[in-house]
Design an enzyme around this catalytic site. Structure first.
Site, PDB file in Angstrom:
ATOM      1  N   GLU A 206       0.825  -1.191   0.000  1.00 57.21           N
ATOM      2  CA  GLU A 206       0.000   0.000   0.000  1.00 57.21           C
ATOM      3  C   GLU A 206       0.866   1.250   0.000  1.00 57.21           C
ATOM      4  OE1 GLU A 206      -1.228   0.084   4.639  1.00 57.21           O
ATOM      5  OE2 GLU A 206      -1.676  -1.718   3.476  1.00 57.21           O
TER       6      GLU A 206
ATOM      7  N   CYS B 294       3.474   8.409   1.251  1.00 57.18           N
ATOM      8  CA  CYS B 294       4.134   7.399   2.065  1.00 57.18           C
ATOM      9  C   CYS B 294       4.325   6.150   1.207  1.00 57.18           C
ATOM     10  CB  CYS B 294       3.280   7.083   3.287  1.00 57.18           C
ATOM     11  SG  CYS B 294       4.123   6.102   4.532  1.00 57.18           S
TER      12      CYS B 294
ATOM     13  N   CYS C 171       6.902  -7.173   6.620  1.00 55.37           N
ATOM     14  CA  CYS C 171       8.024  -6.687   7.422  1.00 55.37           C
ATOM     15  C   CYS C 171       8.411  -7.773   8.425  1.00 55.37           C
ATOM     16  CB  CYS C 171       7.630  -5.413   8.169  1.00 55.37           C
ATOM     17  SG  CYS C 171       8.973  -4.649   9.107  1.00 55.37           S
TER      18      CYS C 171
ATOM     19  N   CYS D 182       2.159  -2.632  15.065  1.00 61.76           N
ATOM     20  CA  CYS D 182       2.118  -2.363  13.628  1.00 61.76           C
ATOM     21  C   CYS D 182       1.479  -3.516  12.870  1.00 61.76           C
ATOM     22  CB  CYS D 182       3.541  -2.113  13.113  1.00 61.76           C
ATOM     23  SG  CYS D 182       3.621  -1.732  11.351  1.00 61.76           S
TER      24      CYS D 182
ATOM     25  N   GLY E 216       7.246  -2.167   5.775  1.00 54.62           N
ATOM     26  CA  GLY E 216       8.647  -2.540   5.626  1.00 54.62           C
ATOM     27  C   GLY E 216       9.607  -1.606   6.329  1.00 54.62           C
ATOM     28  N   GLU E 217      10.851  -2.050   6.416  1.00 59.55           N
ATOM     29  CA  GLU E 217      11.940  -1.311   7.059  1.00 59.55           C
ATOM     30  C   GLU E 217      12.929  -0.865   5.975  1.00 59.55           C
ATOM     31  OE1 GLU E 217      14.755   0.501   8.694  1.00 59.55           O
ATOM     32  OE2 GLU E 217      13.170  -0.082  10.093  1.00 59.55           O
TER      33      GLU E 217
ATOM     34  N   SER F 172      12.326   6.486   7.447  1.00 63.16           N
ATOM     35  CA  SER F 172      11.973   6.097   8.818  1.00 63.16           C
ATOM     36  C   SER F 172      12.498   4.707   9.119  1.00 63.16           C
ATOM     37  CB  SER F 172      10.447   6.120   8.982  1.00 63.16           C
ATOM     38  OG  SER F 172      10.066   5.691  10.262  1.00 63.16           O
TER      39      SER F 172
ATOM     40  N   SER G  93      11.896   5.377  14.943  1.00 60.91           N
ATOM     41  CA  SER G  93      10.785   4.902  15.765  1.00 60.91           C
ATOM     42  C   SER G  93      11.333   4.493  17.126  1.00 60.91           C
ATOM     43  CB  SER G  93      10.110   3.702  15.083  1.00 60.91           C
ATOM     44  OG  SER G  93       9.510   4.102  13.869  1.00 60.91           O
ATOM     45  N   LEU G  94      11.060   5.301  18.134  1.00 58.88           N
ATOM     46  CA  LEU G  94      11.601   5.053  19.468  1.00 58.88           C
ATOM     47  C   LEU G  94      10.577   4.354  20.351  1.00 58.88           C
ATOM     48  CD1 LEU G  94      14.092   5.439  21.244  1.00 58.88           C
ATOM     49  CD2 LEU G  94      13.205   7.698  21.876  1.00 58.88           C
ATOM     50  N   HIS G  95       9.458   5.020  20.625  1.00 59.13           N
ATOM     51  CA  HIS G  95       8.272   4.441  21.254  1.00 59.13           C
ATOM     52  C   HIS G  95       8.416   4.028  22.714  1.00 59.13           C
ATOM     53  CE1 HIS G  95       6.708   4.751  17.298  1.00 59.13           C
ATOM     54  NE2 HIS G  95       7.335   3.696  16.813  1.00 59.13           N
TER      55      HIS G  95
ATOM     56  N   ASN H   2      -2.689   3.608  16.524  1.00 60.52           N
ATOM     57  CA  ASN H   2      -3.785   3.117  15.701  1.00 60.52           C
ATOM     58  C   ASN H   2      -4.269   1.787  16.256  1.00 60.52           C
ATOM     59  OD1 ASN H   2      -4.347   4.874  13.367  1.00 60.52           O
ATOM     60  ND2 ASN H   2      -2.196   4.543  12.883  1.00 60.52           N
TER      61      ASN H   2
ATOM     62  N   CYS I   2      -0.285   1.562   9.014  1.00 64.63           N
ATOM     63  CA  CYS I   2       0.584   0.956   8.006  1.00 64.63           C
ATOM     64  C   CYS I   2       0.336  -0.545   7.934  1.00 64.63           C
ATOM     65  CB  CYS I   2       2.059   1.208   8.342  1.00 64.63           C
ATOM     66  SG  CYS I   2       2.560   2.918   8.137  1.00 64.63           S
TER      67      CYS I   2
END
Length: 346
Positions: free
Chosen positions: A91, A104, A111, A118, A161-162, A193, A216-218, A292, A335
């Protein structure tokens, strides 16, 4: 057959030279692809008919097909689900902002990073996207914008994906869309990212590209982060921040940190204080993201007043922070969520 969207201008020049064609034809083809955005070789009217016929026989333009499209009634965000001939789907999302149109782009099918918040990870990692397949994603959005005389102004490699796990293809994609003979999207308007793949961050720093790095820390402790992001076991917070400092020292650019607020997990004021302490000496910006909803994960969204309290605490401690504006929350905005729904895993 040769996939033209997978070529830089220099590669196209060499390919044509190997065919016995003059190199300057490459620039003409490149402009037809990206400035005129044609969908057939017959439209390349300044090429000799014999060359057009040869191109039709030996090369291909787009290989993607649109499976479905969702359009937000709230803010005009458009989400495309695209499919390829090997039956994989990814997507891509077009987001309309006051300051321009952002796209995006997905860099992998699925992934393997396993982040628990995610949807991209639900089906595991299927395969890498080529640079040309990333270009095709972008062109779907640009062709839609052509209908209203607009253009893509910025790109985020932050879909499924990364990107750092597909580094060479991601950088080739950037070179293609950055070319002034093509879409001419400046690297300063491109963000990559990462979940925190330290070797990729260091490699990007050494490459010296003026793109924006988003991490992406989170979470602000290894215990919290490892529970949500398996990558933290290989590259814990101390190693990650060491690489981020290296990136800043090499490029002079501040780093964007993504922080998904999850109710009861990482959203206390003490979490905010720990986060502020981690970033105290690093020029950065924190994007707070209300999580999300993904059915399998059952994470709870932090209440609005607690999000504001977390933001206020960060700002009081000197952290540059904002709450990310939600885009397309009525159209499977997370995502990987639309792809997962199509595959029947959500």
């Amino acid at each position: 057959m040769t996939h033209l969207y997978n070529m830089t201008l220099a590669e196209m020049e060499q390919w044509l030279a190997d065919m016995g064609e003059p190199k300057y034809r490459a620039k003409q083809i490149f402009q037809w692809l990206y400035q005129h955005r044609v969908t057939s070789f017959d439209e390349m009217t300044n090429l000799p008919k014999a060359l057009r016929e040869r191109l039709s026989a030996e090369a291909k333009l787009g290989t993607a097909r649109e499976i479905t499209r969702q359009v937000s009634r709230v803010d005009g965000t458009v989400k495309f689900l695209l499919g390829w001939t090997d039956d994989v789907t990814v997507e891509t999302v077009l987001m309309r902002h006051d300051y321009g149109n952002s796209v995006c782009v997905s860099t992998q099918v699925g992934c393997k990073m396993g982040c628990t918040f995610c949807a991209s990870t639900l089906g595991g990692m299927i395969r890498q996207m080529t640079a040309g397949e990333m270009v095709e994603q972008l062109l779907y959005s640009q062709r839609l914008l052509d209908e209203s005389g607009e253009r893509v102004s910025s790109i985020v490699l932050m879909g499924s994906g990364e990107p750092m796990d597909n580094y060479d293809a991601a950088m080739k994609f950037i070179d293609i869309v950055n070319d002034p003979n093509g879409l001419n999207i400046g690297q300063r308007h491109i963000t990559i990212s990462t979940v925190g793949l330290v070797p990729g961050i260091r490699r990007l720093a050494d490459d010296g590209r003026p793109i924006t790095l988003a991490v992406s820390l989170h979470a602000a402790t290894d215990e919290q982060r490892s529970a949500m992001m398996p990558v933290n076991k290989a590259y814990p917070i101390a190693k990650l921040l060491e690489a981020c400092h290296y990136y800043h020292e090499k490029t002079g650019k501040r780093i964007s940190f993504e922080y998904a607020l999850i109710g009861g997990k990482n959203d206390s004021l003490e979490d905010a204080r720990r986060l502020a302490e981690l970033l105290r000496d690093l020029p950065s910006h924190v994007n707070l993201i209300p999580v999300n909803y993904v059915p399998e994960r059952n994470y709870q969204r932090t209440p609005k007043e607690e999000i504001q309290a977390f933001l206020t605490e960060l700002r009081n401690l000197g952290v540059n922070a904002t709450v990310r504006r939600e885009m397309g929350h009525d159209i499977s905005a997370a995502c990987g969520q639309l792809r997962a729904e199509h595959a029947g895993t959500v």
